[in-house]
Design an enzyme around this catalytic site. Structure first.
Site, PDB file in Angstrom:
ATOM      1  N   LYS A  22       0.839  49.316   4.705  1.00  0.00           N
ATOM      2  CA  LYS A  22       0.668  47.944   5.203  1.00  0.00           C
ATOM      3  C   LYS A  22       1.989  47.175   5.122  1.00  0.00           C
ATOM      4  CE  LYS A  22      -1.082  44.684   2.255  1.00  0.00           C
ATOM      5  NZ  LYS A  22      -0.253  43.474   2.158  1.00  0.00           N
ATOM      6  N   ASN A  23       2.646  47.254   3.962  1.00  0.00           N
ATOM      7  CA  ASN A  23       3.833  46.419   3.755  1.00  0.00           C
ATOM      8  C   ASN A  23       5.042  46.887   4.561  1.00  0.00           C
ATOM      9  OD1 ASN A  23       2.325  44.873   2.097  1.00  0.00           O
ATOM     10  ND2 ASN A  23       3.334  45.468   0.181  1.00  0.00           N
ATOM     11  N   CYS A 116      -2.522  36.025  -0.588  1.00  0.00           N
ATOM     12  CA  CYS A 116      -3.216  36.124  -1.879  1.00  0.00           C
ATOM     13  C   CYS A 116      -2.734  35.018  -2.823  1.00  0.00           C
ATOM     14  CB  CYS A 116      -2.952  37.492  -2.522  1.00  0.00           C
ATOM     15  SG  CYS A 116      -3.937  38.816  -1.822  1.00  0.00           S
ATOM     16  N   ARG A 121       4.662  31.508  -4.745  1.00  0.00           N
ATOM     17  CA  ARG A 121       5.090  32.192  -3.522  1.00  0.00           C
ATOM     18  C   ARG A 121       5.882  31.280  -2.573  1.00  0.00           C
ATOM     19  NH1 ARG A 121       0.955  36.748  -1.626  1.00  0.00           N
ATOM     20  NH2 ARG A 121       2.892  37.903  -1.507  1.00  0.00           N
ATOM     21  N   ASP A 305       2.106  45.329  -7.583  1.00  0.00           N
ATOM     22  CA  ASP A 305       0.911  45.624  -6.792  1.00  0.00           C
ATOM     23  C   ASP A 305       0.039  46.719  -7.419  1.00  0.00           C
ATOM     24  OD1 ASP A 305       1.604  43.705  -5.001  1.00  0.00           O
ATOM     25  OD2 ASP A 305       2.179  45.056  -3.380  1.00  0.00           O
TER      26      ASP A 305
HETATM   27  C1  UD1 Z   1       6.056  41.644  -1.034  1.00  0.00           C
HETATM   28  C2  UD1 Z   1       4.826  42.494  -0.784  1.00  0.00           C
HETATM   29  C3  UD1 Z   1       3.805  42.278  -1.899  1.00  0.00           C
HETATM   30  C4  UD1 Z   1       4.440  42.542  -3.252  1.00  0.00           C
HETATM   31  C5  UD1 Z   1       5.733  41.755  -3.408  1.00  0.00           C
HETATM   32  C6  UD1 Z   1       6.487  42.102  -4.686  1.00  0.00           C
HETATM   33  C7  UD1 Z   1       4.768  42.595   1.633  1.00  0.00           C
HETATM   34  C8  UD1 Z   1       4.060  42.234   2.879  1.00  0.00           C
HETATM   35  N1  UD1 Z   1       4.245  42.109   0.492  1.00  0.00           N
HETATM   36  O1  UD1 Z   1       5.631  40.295  -1.029  1.00  0.00           O
HETATM   37  O2  UD1 Z   1       2.708  43.171  -1.687  1.00  0.00           O
HETATM   38  O3  UD1 Z   1       3.544  42.150  -4.274  1.00  0.00           O
HETATM   39  O4  UD1 Z   1       6.608  42.009  -2.294  1.00  0.00           O
HETATM   40  O5  UD1 Z   1       6.756  43.452  -4.736  1.00  0.00           O
HETATM   41  O6  UD1 Z   1       5.725  43.335   1.648  1.00  0.00           O
HETATM   42  N2  UD1 Z   1      10.163  34.144  -4.128  1.00  0.00           N
HETATM   43  C9  UD1 Z   1      10.787  32.916  -4.156  1.00  0.00           C
HETATM   44  N3  UD1 Z   1      11.312  32.416  -2.996  1.00  0.00           N
HETATM   45  C10 UD1 Z   1      11.246  33.125  -1.807  1.00  0.00           C
HETATM   46  C11 UD1 Z   1      10.606  34.378  -1.799  1.00  0.00           C
HETATM   47  C12 UD1 Z   1      10.074  34.868  -2.976  1.00  0.00           C
HETATM   48  O7  UD1 Z   1      10.869  32.271  -5.206  1.00  0.00           O
HETATM   49  O8  UD1 Z   1      11.750  32.619  -0.805  1.00  0.00           O
HETATM   50  C13 UD1 Z   1       9.556  34.678  -5.372  1.00  0.00           C
HETATM   51  C14 UD1 Z   1       8.030  34.803  -5.249  1.00  0.00           C
HETATM   52  O9  UD1 Z   1       7.396  33.597  -5.546  1.00  0.00           O
HETATM   53  C15 UD1 Z   1       7.728  35.884  -6.259  1.00  0.00           C
HETATM   54  C16 UD1 Z   1       8.961  36.789  -6.166  1.00  0.00           C
HETATM   55  O10 UD1 Z   1       9.986  36.022  -5.553  1.00  0.00           O
HETATM   56  O11 UD1 Z   1       7.646  35.353  -7.556  1.00  0.00           O
HETATM   57  C17 UD1 Z   1       8.732  38.054  -5.378  1.00  0.00           C
HETATM   58  O12 UD1 Z   1       8.373  37.746  -4.069  1.00  0.00           O
HETATM   59  P1  UD1 Z   1       8.748  38.668  -2.805  1.00  0.00           P
HETATM   60  O13 UD1 Z   1       9.516  39.867  -3.270  1.00  0.00           O
HETATM   61  O14 UD1 Z   1       9.345  37.812  -1.779  1.00  0.00           O
HETATM   62  O15 UD1 Z   1       7.319  39.141  -2.356  1.00  0.00           O
HETATM   63  P2  UD1 Z   1       6.706  39.120  -0.905  1.00  0.00           P
HETATM   64  O16 UD1 Z   1       7.745  39.515   0.088  1.00  0.00           O
HETATM   65  O17 UD1 Z   1       5.940  37.867  -0.696  1.00  0.00           O
END
Ligand code: UD1
Length: 427
Positions: A22-23, A116, A121, A305
């Site tokens: 999915k990711n 979720c 986030r 995850d």
């Molecule tokens: C992706 C995955 C998700 C997984 C996560 C961490 C997809 C579609 N989803 O989510 O399944 O749980 O990686 O492995 O690939 N953050 C910020 N600012 C930002 C972006 C992120 O502070 O602009 C923080 C988030 O709040 C979180 C951390 O960084 O605490 C990790 O987030 P991120 O790696 O961006 O996860 P996703 O891409 O949302």
């Protein structure tokens, strides 16, 4: 609304093929917007999040059909740079359209993404990265608009190796003028898959899988056919379920190297694992051993995850284990539900202290998010008696009919309509 009813206590046994990731599929489908024309994407799982992604593509003017794991897309007819709010609110990955639409149309309008409820986030790293490439960003109460006449390469250092921000910046930079370097980039296998897809369309990107990614912008990308990698989180979920039920399961269509941190943790818990090529064999025939400490961190460390699922396993271990969550601050919502099934878990800030119990007991529980839901299903499979898991739409976001997967391994698990639905569907 539907729920899963599980008669637990049967060891899982047999062979299961793992569906596509999915990711990886989500950013790749969004990236298809960057090359006008016909694309074929294979090994795409049939999930709720994928159907939202296809709805977004259609709302932008593309043609998109998913049939038997194959998405046929035509992005030549795309005419809109605005992702509708009702689709944005259904899934965080809608944010992946920022980079591609900016690259294709020089403008993108989105809304705050849903997803979720596992933490704050934020999207600040995405926005800062796009700003560094020359995008002008305007945020109002409910919309975010980005514009750029010409994106330009830049050196970008991420404060945190965010998966989504790394991917969004890679996509935007693929068609920027000049070279972009992303330092402290996320290293997840799904980022390598996105790099491979973009390069198959003519992009010039190297370094995905390391913490420095270098992107030489090109003027134009061309459509291509591409096959998505296997889903390491679904594979990990199946491995944990096999161990928690003291079963004997073979997974095919997996990449064992993507699962090293889990394999290491499971071996410490006394689980037997053998891996070769794209096959992993998991078996467990005695009581699980506690694991002193598992800490979730960015890849290649233990994935957030799989945190909820591994907690079920450790709930059945012979002593005390500690699981520390460092990625998402709201990711212990499964603990209350597991406790209702007899688990002994105490949470202190971002650490869970798990005292193993000899067995779990069936109960009525609710999935609060995707992976928490998968964990409750594993708990139900391992427990004595009947477990009912509600709010399973969360699970459908990431597992293609999870009940069929487990039933093929001998589990007693059924999906049934909730009472209110059953009565209304009769009229
Ligand atoms: C992706 C995955 C998700 C997984 C996560 C961490 C997809 C579609 N989803 O989510 O399944 O749980 O990686 O492995 O690939 N953050 C910020 N600012 C930002 C972006 C992120 O502070 O602009 C923080 C988030 O709040 C979180 C951390 O960084 O605490 C990790 O987030 P991120 O790696 O961006 O996860 P996703 O891409 O949302």
């Amino acid at each position: 609304m539907e729920k899963l009813v599980i008669e637990g206590g049967r060891p899982l046994s047999g062979t299961i093929r793992i569906h596509g990731a999915k990711n990886a599929a989500l950013p790749i489908l969004a990236a298809s917007m960057m090359a006008a024309g016909s694309h074929i994407i294979e090994n795409v799982p049939n999930l709720l999040d994928i159907s939202v992604m296809l709805d977004i593509l259609r709302s932008l003017g593309c043609r998109a059909v998913l049939d038997d794991g194959k998405v046929r897309l035509n992005t030549a007819t795309a005419h809109s740079y605005h992702v509708p709010e009702h689709l944005m609110s259904q899934m965080r990955s809608s944010i992946f359209f920022m980079g591609p639409l900016l690259a294709r149309f020089g403008k993108v309008q989105v809304h705050q993404p849903g997803g979720c409820a596992i933490g704050e986030r934020k999207i600040d790293l995405h926005l800062r990265g796009l700003t560094a490439l020359g995008a002008r960003i305007e945020e109002s109460a409910d919309t975010i608009t980005c514009e750029a006449d010409q994106l330009r390469g830049a050196d970008i250092v991420l404060d945190f190796p965010s998966v989504g921000a790394t991917e969004n910046i890679m996509m935007a930079a693929a068609m920027a003028k000049g070279t972009t370097t992303i330092s402290n980039a996320a290293r997840e296998p799904e980022i390598q898959d996105l790099q491979n897809y973009l390069n198959a369309m003519g992009a010039r990107i190297i370094g995905a899988g390391t913490d420095t990614i270098s992107i030489d912008g090109v003027d134009r990308l061309v459509p291509c056919s591409y096959e998505i990698i296997p889903d390491r989180i679904v594979a990990g979920t199946m491995m944990i379920a096999a161990a928690a039920t003291r079963g004997d399961v073979t997974l095919v269509n997996v990449n064992p190297s993507h699962l090293n941190s889990l394999t290491h943790a499971l071996r410490r818990a006394g689980v037997q694992i053998a891996a070769e090529n794209d096959i992993i064999h998991v078996s467990c025939h005695s009581r699980l051993k506690s694991v002193e400490r598992i800490v979730t961190s960015p890849y290649p460390s233990f994935p957030t995850d799989l945190q909820a699922q591994v907690m079920v396993l450790l709930s059945l271990a012979d002593s005390i284990s500690i699981v520390k969550e460092t990625i998402f601050e709201g990711r212990f919502k499964h603990v209350g539900e597991l406790t209702r099934m007899g688990a002994d878990i105490r949470v202190d800030l971002n650490s869970a202290f798990i005292r193993g119990v000899p067995r779990l007991y069936g109960a009525a529980v609710e999935a609060s998010d995707l992976r928490a839901g998968a964990a409750l299903v594993i708990a139900g499979l391992a427990a004595c008696g009947t477990t009912v898991v509600e709010q399973i739409h969360h699970i459908d976001r990431g597992y293609d009919r999870i009940e069929d997967m487990f039933r093929s391994l001998g589990a007693r698990i059924e999906r049934i309509a909730c009472a209110a639905d059953a009565s209304s569907s009769g009229t």
